[in-house]
Write a protein that holds these residues in place. Structure first.
Motif, PDB file in Angstrom:
ATOM      1  N   VAL A  32       0.812  -1.208   0.000  1.00 38.41           N
ATOM      2  CA  VAL A  32       0.000   0.000   0.000  1.00 38.41           C
ATOM      3  C   VAL A  32       0.854   1.269   0.000  1.00 38.41           C
ATOM      4  CG1 VAL A  32      -1.681   1.316   1.345  1.00 38.41           C
ATOM      5  CG2 VAL A  32      -1.893  -1.165   1.183  1.00 38.41           C
ATOM      6  N   ASN A  33       1.820   1.306   0.882  1.00 40.68           N
ATOM      7  CA  ASN A  33       2.608   2.513   1.075  1.00 40.68           C
ATOM      8  C   ASN A  33       3.867   2.489   0.204  1.00 40.68           C
ATOM      9  OD1 ASN A  33       4.044   4.691   2.016  1.00 40.68           O
ATOM     10  ND2 ASN A  33       3.785   4.203   4.173  1.00 40.68           N
ATOM     11  N   PRO A  34       3.989   3.421  -0.734  1.00 46.44           N
ATOM     12  CA  PRO A  34       5.149   3.420  -1.633  1.00 46.44           C
ATOM     13  C   PRO A  34       6.500   3.478  -0.916  1.00 46.44           C
ATOM     14  CG  PRO A  34       3.467   4.903  -2.468  1.00 46.44           C
ATOM     15  CD  PRO A  34       3.021   4.469  -1.093  1.00 46.44           C
ATOM     16  N   SER A  35       6.609   4.229   0.171  1.00 44.56           N
ATOM     17  CA  SER A  35       7.902   4.300   0.861  1.00 44.56           C
ATOM     18  C   SER A  35       8.237   2.965   1.533  1.00 44.56           C
ATOM     19  CB  SER A  35       7.932   5.450   1.872  1.00 44.56           C
ATOM     20  OG  SER A  35       6.975   5.264   2.880  1.00 44.56           O
ATOM     21  N   ASP A  36       7.237   2.274   2.065  1.00 47.51           N
ATOM     22  CA  ASP A  36       7.474   0.942   2.634  1.00 47.51           C
ATOM     23  C   ASP A  36       7.858  -0.050   1.545  1.00 47.51           C
ATOM     24  OD1 ASP A  36       7.010   1.465   5.367  1.00 47.51           O
ATOM     25  OD2 ASP A  36       4.850   1.366   5.053  1.00 47.51           O
ATOM     26  N   GLN A  37       7.245   0.085   0.378  1.00 46.99           N
ATOM     27  CA  GLN A  37       7.570  -0.803  -0.730  1.00 46.99           C
ATOM     28  C   GLN A  37       9.013  -0.577  -1.188  1.00 46.99           C
ATOM     29  OE1 GLN A  37       6.006  -1.062  -5.082  1.00 46.99           O
ATOM     30  NE2 GLN A  37       4.489  -1.993  -3.718  1.00 46.99           N
ATOM     31  N   ARG A  38       9.407   0.680  -1.292  1.00 49.05           N
ATOM     32  CA  ARG A  38      10.798   0.971  -1.673  1.00 49.05           C
ATOM     33  C   ARG A  38      11.783   0.397  -0.659  1.00 49.05           C
ATOM     34  NH1 ARG A  38       8.296   5.716  -3.214  1.00 49.05           N
ATOM     35  NH2 ARG A  38       8.818   6.778  -1.279  1.00 49.05           N
ATOM     36  N   ALA A  39      11.485   0.548   0.626  1.00 49.85           N
ATOM     37  CA  ALA A  39      12.372   0.022   1.671  1.00 49.85           C
ATOM     38  C   ALA A  39      12.462  -1.499   1.596  1.00 49.85           C
ATOM     39  CB  ALA A  39      11.872   0.472   3.044  1.00 49.85           C
ATOM     40  N   ALA A  40      11.337  -2.160   1.377  1.00 46.92           N
ATOM     41  CA  ALA A  40      11.341  -3.628   1.274  1.00 46.92           C
ATOM     42  C   ALA A  40      12.123  -4.082   0.047  1.00 46.92           C
ATOM     43  CB  ALA A  40       9.906  -4.152   1.220  1.00 46.92           C
ATOM     44  N   ARG A  41      11.928  -3.396  -1.074  1.00 46.11           N
ATOM     45  CA  ARG A  41      12.678  -3.739  -2.287  1.00 46.11           C
ATOM     46  C   ARG A  41      14.177  -3.581  -2.057  1.00 46.11           C
ATOM     47  NH1 ARG A  41       9.923  -4.659  -6.803  1.00 46.11           N
ATOM     48  NH2 ARG A  41       7.787  -3.943  -6.967  1.00 46.11           N
ATOM     49  N   GLN A  42      14.557  -2.491  -1.395  1.00 46.26           N
ATOM     50  CA  GLN A  42      15.974  -2.244  -1.128  1.00 46.26           C
ATOM     51  C   GLN A  42      16.549  -3.329  -0.235  1.00 46.26           C
ATOM     52  OE1 GLN A  42      17.859   0.311  -2.603  1.00 46.26           O
ATOM     53  NE2 GLN A  42      19.396  -1.129  -1.878  1.00 46.26           N
ATOM     54  N   LYS A  43      15.795  -3.720   0.789  1.00 41.35           N
ATOM     55  CA  LYS A  43      16.245  -4.776   1.692  1.00 41.35           C
ATOM     56  C   LYS A  43      16.435  -6.090   0.933  1.00 41.35           C
ATOM     57  CE  LYS A  43      15.159  -6.722   6.189  1.00 41.35           C
ATOM     58  NZ  LYS A  43      14.246  -6.695   7.329  1.00 41.35           N
ATOM     59  N   VAL A  91      -2.089   3.159   7.096  1.00 43.40           N
ATOM     60  CA  VAL A  91      -1.533   2.089   7.920  1.00 43.40           C
ATOM     61  C   VAL A  91      -0.667   2.727   8.999  1.00 43.40           C
ATOM     62  CG1 VAL A  91      -0.118  -0.005   7.908  1.00 43.40           C
ATOM     63  CG2 VAL A  91      -1.523   0.540   5.930  1.00 43.40           C
ATOM     64  N   GLN A  92      -0.764   2.184  10.216  1.00 44.32           N
ATOM     65  CA  GLN A  92       0.047   2.704  11.329  1.00 44.32           C
ATOM     66  C   GLN A  92       1.530   2.641  10.965  1.00 44.32           C
ATOM     67  OE1 GLN A  92      -1.162   3.918  14.174  1.00 44.32           O
ATOM     68  NE2 GLN A  92      -3.276   3.251  14.054  1.00 44.32           N
ATOM     69  N   LYS A  94       4.185   1.934  12.691  1.00 44.01           N
ATOM     70  CA  LYS A  94       5.049   0.925  13.313  1.00 44.01           C
ATOM     71  C   LYS A  94       4.544  -0.501  13.213  1.00 44.01           C
ATOM     72  CE  LYS A  94       7.071   4.204  16.387  1.00 44.01           C
ATOM     73  NZ  LYS A  94       8.190   4.295  17.212  1.00 44.01           N
ATOM     74  N   ASP A  95       3.362  -0.709  12.623  1.00 49.33           N
ATOM     75  CA  ASP A  95       2.839  -2.072  12.521  1.00 49.33           C
ATOM     76  C   ASP A  95       1.929  -2.188  11.301  1.00 49.33           C
ATOM     77  OD1 ASP A  95       0.314  -0.989  13.235  1.00 49.33           O
ATOM     78  OD2 ASP A  95       0.674  -1.381  15.347  1.00 49.33           O
ATOM     79  N   GLN A  96       1.188  -3.264  11.227  1.00 53.25           N
ATOM     80  CA  GLN A  96       0.316  -3.509  10.072  1.00 53.25           C
ATOM     81  C   GLN A  96      -1.102  -3.003  10.284  1.00 53.25           C
ATOM     82  OE1 GLN A  96       1.210  -4.659   7.177  1.00 53.25           O
ATOM     83  NE2 GLN A  96       3.186  -5.562   7.568  1.00 53.25           N
ATOM     84  N   ASN A  97      -1.399  -2.444  11.457  1.00 54.70           N
ATOM     85  CA  ASN A  97      -2.761  -2.018  11.760  1.00 54.70           C
ATOM     86  C   ASN A  97      -3.161  -0.792  10.959  1.00 54.70           C
ATOM     87  OD1 ASN A  97      -3.304  -4.003  13.748  1.00 54.70           O
ATOM     88  ND2 ASN A  97      -2.008  -2.877  15.163  1.00 54.70           N
ATOM     89  N   LEU A  98      -4.432  -0.753  10.610  1.00 55.68           N
ATOM     90  CA  LEU A  98      -4.966   0.387   9.877  1.00 55.68           C
ATOM     91  C   LEU A  98      -5.177   1.569  10.809  1.00 55.68           C
ATOM     92  CD1 LEU A  98      -7.670  -1.514   7.820  1.00 55.68           C
ATOM     93  CD2 LEU A  98      -5.539  -0.568   6.925  1.00 55.68           C
ATOM     94  N   THR A  99      -5.044   2.760  10.252  1.00 55.84           N
ATOM     95  CA  THR A  99      -5.417   3.967  10.975  1.00 55.84           C
ATOM     96  C   THR A  99      -6.937   4.083  10.927  1.00 55.84           C
ATOM     97  OG1 THR A  99      -5.323   5.317   8.974  1.00 55.84           O
ATOM     98  CG2 THR A  99      -3.275   5.142  10.273  1.00 55.84           C
ATOM     99  N   ALA A 100      -7.484   5.088  11.614  1.00 50.72           N
ATOM    100  CA  ALA A 100      -8.930   5.307  11.574  1.00 50.72           C
ATOM    101  C   ALA A 100      -9.382   5.546  10.133  1.00 50.72           C
ATOM    102  CB  ALA A 100      -9.308   6.479  12.468  1.00 50.72           C
ATOM    103  N   ARG A 101      -8.616   6.310   9.386  1.00 58.42           N
ATOM    104  CA  ARG A 101      -8.957   6.584   7.984  1.00 58.42           C
ATOM    105  C   ARG A 101      -8.887   5.309   7.148  1.00 58.42           C
ATOM    106  NH1 ARG A 101      -5.547   9.019   4.222  1.00 58.42           N
ATOM    107  NH2 ARG A 101      -6.710   9.441   2.358  1.00 58.42           N
ATOM    108  N   GLY A 102      -7.873   4.486   7.382  1.00 60.43           N
ATOM    109  CA  GLY A 102      -7.753   3.213   6.678  1.00 60.43           C
ATOM    110  C   GLY A 102      -8.906   2.286   7.005  1.00 60.43           C
TER     111      GLY A 102
END
Length: 128
Positions: A32-43, A91-92, A94-102
């Motif tokens: 969902v989150n592009p910055s998290d996806q970039r970090a995972a790809r880099q890892k 998405v929060q 620090k974890d996989q939980n959704l925010t109120a908006r999510g």
């Protein structure tokens, strides 16, 4: 590849026991989150994996395909959440939980999906 044969049997059993069953795929934050996806790809790249070796959406496509084969309605929430103009707010941090908006977005998507399924079922059952 090892997961899908067993999962296919499970879905078929669920479908055979309940006409009202629906599968909902909740996304990983990397989907969902592009910055998290970039970090995972880099890892993954840093650990020696090539770009062709990972696909964050392959399992979702396979689950959706298998659900279609056994006639089990499936809602993949990845497109719903990743299509949001500000996916990082769903998405929060620090974890996989959704925010109120999510949570609101997911709730609305599930409600609309079920409403459309009911509408289709009513149309199919209507006398012609």
């Amino acid at each position: 590849r090892q997961f899908l044969p067993t999962f296919t049997k499970l879905l078929a059993k669920i479908r055979s026991q309940s006409e009202g069953a629906v599968l909902v795929i909740l996304p990983m934050r990397q989907q969902v989150n592009p910055s998290d996806q970039r970090a995972a790809r880099q890892k993954l790249q840093d650990s020696g994996h090539g770009e062709e070796q990972f696909d964050f959406f392959a399992l979702n496509r396979e689950i959706t395909r298998v659900c279609g084969e056994v006639g089990l309605p499936c809602l993949d929430l990845v497109p719903v959440l990743s299509g949001d103009p500000q996916p990082e707010e769903l998405v929060q941090p620090k974890d996989q939980n959704l925010t109120a908006r999510g949570t609101e977005l997911v709730s609305r998507a599930i409600f609309n999906f079920l409403k459309n399924l009911q509408k289709k079922a009513n149309q199919a059952a209507a006398p012609r």
